[in-house]
Design an enzyme around this catalytic site. Structure first.
Site, short mmCIF file in Angstrom:
data_model
loop_
_atom_site.label_atom_id
_atom_site.label_comp_id
_atom_site.label_asym_id
_atom_site.label_seq_id
_atom_site.Cartn_x
_atom_site.Cartn_y
_atom_site.Cartn_z
N LYS A 190 0.80 -1.23 0.00
CA LYS A 190 0.00 0.00 0.00
C LYS A 190 0.84 1.27 0.00
O LYS A 190 0.48 2.26 -0.66
CB LYS A 190 -0.97 -0.01 1.18
N SER B 169 2.65 -0.31 11.89
CA SER B 169 2.91 1.02 11.32
C SER B 169 2.89 1.02 9.79
O SER B 169 3.43 1.91 9.16
CB SER B 169 4.28 1.52 11.80
N GLY B 170 2.26 0.01 9.19
CA GLY B 170 2.21 -0.08 7.74
C GLY B 170 1.11 0.77 7.11
O GLY B 170 0.54 1.65 7.76
N GLY B 171 0.81 0.47 5.84
CA GLY B 171 -0.16 1.27 5.11
C GLY B 171 -1.55 1.27 5.71
O GLY B 171 -2.22 2.31 5.76
#
Length: 263
Positions: A69, A126-128
């Site tokens: 993402k 903490s990703g998309g």
């Protein structure tokens, strides 16, 4: 009738129900759309270039899932809506020969909560997806905290005004959200005892994974904490994406009803 191709990029992708629910809608609404759409899963090698794959496959639109993402955000000719704020794209649409990126995860997640009154949230990861959720929850007035095992990506959340941690904070939260990929590996995203503490004081444990009782949700169930998987979010974000694929010809509430009926 003209045939148009759509798909979902991910790795892994075998588990995805997106083809099922999107193809049901392309079949249902083909007369209104004026074309027959086909939507298929696309297993993308981690080193692949998303834009090249999109164009090579002759797609008219696509969804993007783990772990692409944030990379999808970087390859668009244009970014629209809340995707500009959250730096992550889950919907790609070819508009006038330009690849346009949107994010329907943010609103899709919020709609799936059903209007409950939550004041605070702890996002794990903490990703998309985490970025999209944090943007929407901040927009809705919640106090948002983010917990990640490393500092990777935390600067984004700090700029957004979230409290950021690499060690579990000693606080209580209304919402505890698993936005990591741990559930896809049948693992807990956090130490079991720490999670128990959060669940005992929380109002809802929410896992973005769907289709099975994850270890995260199983623990919440054991503690009699209300819990929810990502099925509702999937259907809402997919409905909003389909609205983009249809150039707004089919409003998302109509799409939602069809998708909900098949999954």
């Amino acid at each position: 009738m003209k045939l148009k191709s759509f798909g979902v990029f991910g790795n892994p992708i075998k588990h995805s129900k997106s083809p099922l629910i999107h193809n049901a809608c392309f079949l249902t609404f083909q007369k209104e759309l004026g074309f027959l759409g086909h939507y298929h899963p696309i297993l993308l090698p981690l080193e692949s270039r998303i834009k090249n794959e999109f164009l090579h496959l002759g797609l008219s639109g696509a969804n993007v899932t783990l772990p692409f993402k944030e990379r999808a955000f970087q390859i668009c000719d244009k970014i629209k809506g809340i995707a500009l704020e959250c730096g992550a794209v889950n919907t790609l649409v070819l508009e006038d020969d330009e690849l346009v990126g949107y994010n329907t995860d943010a609103l899709g997640f919020w709609l799936s909560l059903g209007g409950e009154d939550y004041q605070s949230a702890l996002i794990l990861g903490s990703g998309g997806s985490a970025k999209a959720l944090a943007c929407e929850l901040k927009k809705q007035g919640l106090k948002v905290s983010v917990l990640n095992r490393s500092s990777r990506g935390l600067d984004f959340f700090q700029r957004l005004g979230c409290d950021c941690f690499m060690d579990p904070p000693k606080s209580a939260f209304d919402l505890i959200i698993n936005a990591t990929s741990a559930s896809l590996n049948h693992e807990l995203p956090l130490n079991k005892e720490v999670l128990k503490g959060y669940f005992k004081e929380g109002q809802l444990a929410y896992d973005l994974a769907y289709g099975f009782l994850t270890p995260f949700l199983s623990l919440a169930k054991e503690l009699e904490t209300p819990f929810q998987d990502g099925k509702g979010m999937l259907i809402y974000q997919a409905s909003l994406s389909f609205e983009k694929f249809s150039a707004s010809q089919i409003p998302y509430p109509k799409v939602f009803e069809v998708m909900r009926s098949v999954f």
